[in-house]
Enzyme design. Sequence first.
Site, mmCIF file in Angstrom:
data_model
loop_
_atom_site.group_PDB
_atom_site.id
_atom_site.type_symbol
_atom_site.label_atom_id
_atom_site.label_comp_id
_atom_site.label_asym_id
_atom_site.label_seq_id
_atom_site.Cartn_x
_atom_site.Cartn_y
_atom_site.Cartn_z
ATOM 1 N N HIS A 136 4.968 -9.180 -39.828
ATOM 2 C CA HIS A 136 4.921 -8.016 -38.897
ATOM 3 C C HIS A 136 4.698 -8.103 -37.448
ATOM 4 O O HIS A 136 4.814 -7.378 -36.802
ATOM 5 C CB HIS A 136 3.895 -7.011 -39.232
ATOM 6 C CG HIS A 136 2.409 -7.543 -39.395
ATOM 7 N ND1 HIS A 136 1.297 -6.889 -39.666
ATOM 8 C CD2 HIS A 136 1.980 -8.886 -39.251
ATOM 9 C CE1 HIS A 136 0.229 -7.659 -39.490
ATOM 10 N NE2 HIS A 136 0.613 -8.807 -39.013
ATOM 11 N N HIS A 137 4.364 -9.446 -36.885
ATOM 12 C CA HIS A 137 4.481 -9.637 -35.598
ATOM 13 C C HIS A 137 5.572 -9.692 -34.795
ATOM 14 O O HIS A 137 5.684 -9.667 -33.394
ATOM 15 C CB HIS A 137 3.298 -10.549 -35.207
ATOM 16 C CG HIS A 137 1.758 -10.163 -35.657
ATOM 17 N ND1 HIS A 137 1.346 -9.259 -35.305
ATOM 18 C CD2 HIS A 137 1.009 -11.050 -36.283
ATOM 19 C CE1 HIS A 137 0.079 -9.085 -35.850
ATOM 20 N NE2 HIS A 137 -0.180 -10.284 -36.484
ATOM 21 N N ALA A 138 6.545 -10.277 -35.440
ATOM 22 C CA ALA A 138 7.883 -10.656 -34.641
ATOM 23 C C ALA A 138 8.518 -9.607 -33.858
ATOM 24 O O ALA A 138 8.613 -8.249 -34.356
ATOM 25 C CB ALA A 138 8.853 -11.024 -35.628
ATOM 26 N N ASP A 177 1.816 -4.686 -34.867
ATOM 27 C CA ASP A 177 2.260 -4.452 -33.504
ATOM 28 C C ASP A 177 3.914 -4.237 -33.579
ATOM 29 O O ASP A 177 4.408 -3.541 -32.919
ATOM 30 C CB ASP A 177 1.734 -5.220 -32.531
ATOM 31 C CG ASP A 177 1.855 -6.984 -32.702
ATOM 32 O OD1 ASP A 177 2.078 -7.189 -33.854
ATOM 33 O OD2 ASP A 177 1.877 -7.315 -31.707
#
Length: 400
Positions: A136-138, A177
Amino acid sequence: MGQGSRVSYFYDQEVGNYTYGYDHCMKPFRIRMAHDIIASYGLDKKMTVLQPPRATAHEMTQFHTDEYIEYLRRVTPEVAEIMPSYNECFLPLLDCPPFDGVYEFCTISAGGSMAGARRINHGEADVVINWAGGLHHAKKGEASGFCYVNDIVLAILELLRYHQRIVYLDIDVHHGDGVEEAFYTTDRVMSVSFHQFGNFFPGTGDVKDVGVERGKYYAVNVPLREGIDDETYEFIFRRVMRDVMETFRPSAVVMQCGTDSLSGDRLGCFNLSMQGHAACVEFMKSFNVPLFCLGGGGYTIRNVARTWAYETAVLLGEKLDPSLPYNDYYDFFGPEYTLDVPASNMTNMNTRQQLEQLCSEIHEHLHCIPHAPSVQMQQVPRDWPGESEESDNLPVTDSD
């Protein structure tokens, strides 16, 4: 969704072969360990097990920049060493090293998530599982927080071709994010993230961060303090998610089930037991809308494997013997050899008053949006050129 729900499960036996490096805390091997427990309980016989097609560069650039995906396709540890300044544009080296096979690893993760979304779109499954997904951060043009390609964003983009409204739910200890940022200006995706907040990576996800433009109030952030336990987490989780589901009325839910929110994680500071974590999955299943469960964080790998195996059973409506069956990684689970991750006695820094205030503030934000926002009717576009049902339905021939 009852026990008769149709469950599709994506697994590629190659995923456990990749390594970020000996000293790195992200271990893709944990996915193979989880699958071995799943198979040892016979759960693989109760669902449709599929080998995901590898995502193509063209598919991954539906979100990511061409330049970034081309870089991932070409980078090796040797290339990164001789071109350090170019490498810094795309990869934060400590968190996201250019390991051997990084591009292939990304194609497995993204391929499973996109194929899973298509099974929901085509009405072939009520529940889809891809424990290799959930990165989920990429970001659009760079890696972040152990994540290179954002398979979640790619899956949601695929779902939006058929579904008017999607809820993205994140129970990783870190703020989701990358996914929130991707949909920060739209009213078709409501992102909901429960995470540790305050001097903790990535440092975003304040309750006041609610989206902008058409997406204002469609980002829901639940910032929590360390030590939260099952009872406290269940209280705020049920309150917020019931409010979200009743207000937004999505036609599908994508749920990132990061297990670094478990007690005893190497990086996380929450105090959830396996049952407390899985209770969130069970609660979302009760809404009877298509549910796509993905992996994510989790750095005490024996706890990750047990929890994802247990949550697979929850999604299937199966009860499991707490004594682990013998499997290829049995020695990892000693000395107790049980399907359990207990909570500890760490201090819960979250007060009831603070959580009530959070619930109240989030409810006020949700009250600002129309129920079931309207979406312009349009023709559903065709699937990507070259797609075929056969590519999404490759059986797993070997439970490694």
